[in-house]
Design an enzyme around this catalytic site. Structure first.
Site, PDB file in Angstrom:
ATOM      1  N   ALA A 214       0.922  -1.314  -0.024  1.00 20.13           N
ATOM      2  CA  ALA A 214      -0.096  -0.114   0.091  1.00 20.13           C
ATOM      3  C   ALA A 214       0.934   1.410   0.114  1.00 20.13           C
ATOM      4  CB  ALA A 214      -1.058  -0.077   1.297  1.00 20.13           C
ATOM      5  N   HIS A 215       0.129   2.550  -0.081  1.00 12.91           N
ATOM      6  CA  HIS A 215       0.595   3.497  -0.099  1.00 12.91           C
ATOM      7  C   HIS A 215       1.762   3.817   1.019  1.00 12.91           C
ATOM      8  CE1 HIS A 215      -3.315   5.416   0.897  1.00 12.91           C
ATOM      9  NE2 HIS A 215      -2.708   4.662   1.766  1.00 12.91           N
ATOM     10  N   ASN A 216       2.801   4.548   0.961  1.00 12.37           N
ATOM     11  CA  ASN A 216       3.815   5.059   2.068  1.00 12.37           C
ATOM     12  C   ASN A 216       4.416   4.125   2.898  1.00 12.37           C
ATOM     13  OD1 ASN A 216       1.528   7.260   1.515  1.00 12.37           O
ATOM     14  ND2 ASN A 216       3.225   8.322   2.211  1.00 12.37           N
TER      15      ASN A 216
END
Ligand SMILES: CC(C)(COP(=O)(O)OP(=O)(O)OC[C@H]1O[C@@H](n2cnc3c(N)ncnc32)[C@H](O)[C@@H]1OP(=O)(O)O)[C@@H](O)C(=O)NCCC(=O)NCCS
Length: 286
Positions: A214-216
């Site tokens: 996922a993001h980050n």
């Protein structure tokens, strides 16, 4: 280090507050960039609890209970993340959206004819991109990165906030996906770009098939990620870890250096360096 996304042209903080139908405290300031709260600084819009370490001239979307430091401005919100997302939509719709950097593709990269590489992506020497893989614009691949078939790199992640009418509003992403040298990624994986800061995968990390990142998320060097692993937003996996088949890690958790997460585990807490954890919820075996 937080990313600072320079706007195509500045917008005055009072004008943004009015567009969002929110009240404004402090001086009217030119907003020249957006950033996460870690990157707060003069002329930069961010959200959360203001911290004064970043000096004057910051613009915060923040709660009514907090006051901006002298010389900074606040756009007062009861739904801070939602209103920051609304601000991003306004900036995009009104022509302020940051202009993305041009990409570059090494003449020595091997890209399968059915792969799609969006303009803006950077692909280093001796990378290999497999059939049907999609490389979105906000992606930087180092050298010798090998990507299998049907993988999607650098799309906007699953970031939403519910609006007043209860429908989810998407967080428009500005961060990149940065994959360092000598990383290998398998088939049918999905790795998102960061929201404001980046998603990052370190040197020599190996990712098997059907892995979701996922993001980050930050995966450091030399990590082995087995098939079907799912890493939720902001997870940090330190160097030398081994994530077993189908392991699941809760958002924001940190897996310490050299730790092992057993197959099928659900890691709901951070894991200390060197530990072996397994099960649902994951418990320390040793
Ligand atoms: C976590 C792991 C490294 C532990 O291995 P180990 O130290 O040899 O552990 P053991 O097999 O001696 O098991 C110790 C205990 O933990 C349990 N356990 C081991 N792995 C587990 C898992 N993934 N989930 C739940 N429980 C697990 C065992 O049942 C055993 O419990 P018991 O003492 O009540 O019988 C290993 O089981 C694992 O999950 N490896 C990843 C495998 C993988 O992903 N392979 C990919 C193909 S290469």
């Amino acid at each position: 280090v937080a990313n600072v996304h320079n706007l195509a042209r500045p917008i005055v903080s009072t004008e943004l507050a009015a567009a969002l139908m929110l009240s404004h405290l402090g001086p009217a300031l030119d907003i020249v960039a957006v950033t996460s709260s870690d990157g707060a600084g003069a002329g930069r819009l961010s959200f959360g609890a203001p911290h004064s370490a970043n000096g004057e001239g910051c613009i915060w979307i923040t709660g009514a209970e907090t006051r901006p430091a002298e010389g900074s401005a606040a756009i007062v919100s009861s739904r801070i993340r939602l209103d920051f997302i609304r601000a991003l939509h306004h900036l995009r719709a009104s022509g302020h959206w940051p202009i993305s950097e041009p990409g570059s593709i090494s003449a020595n990269a091997r890209i399968h004819p059915t792969a799609v590489v969006h303009e803006g992506a950077s692909i280093g020497a001796f990378c290999e991109i497999g059939p049907g893989t999609v490389v979105h614009a906000a992606v930087t691949l180092g050298e010798r990165v090998i990507v299998g078939a049907g993988t999607v790199l650098g799309h906007d992640g699953f970031g939403y906030e519910r609006q007043a009418d209860d429908t989810p509003l998407h967080f428009p992403h500005l961060g990149r996906l940065i994959i360092e040298d000598d990383v290998a990624i398998g088939n049918l994986c999905s790795i998102s770009r960061g929201t404001l800061d980046d998603t990052r995968i370190g040197h020599h990390t190996r990712i098997d098939d059907q892995v979701y990142v996922a993001h980050n998320v930050t995966i450091d060097e030399n990590v082995l990620v087995m098939s079907g692993v799912r890493l939720n937003g902001r997870v940090h996996v330190a160097s030398g870890c081994w994530l077993g088949t189908g392991a699941l890690v809760r958002e924001g958790c940190a897996i310490g250096q050299g730790a092992t997460v057993g197959m099928g585990s659900v890691a709901v807490r951070s894991v200390e360096a060197g530990r072996v954890v397994a099960g649902n919820p994951a418990r320390t075996l040793r």
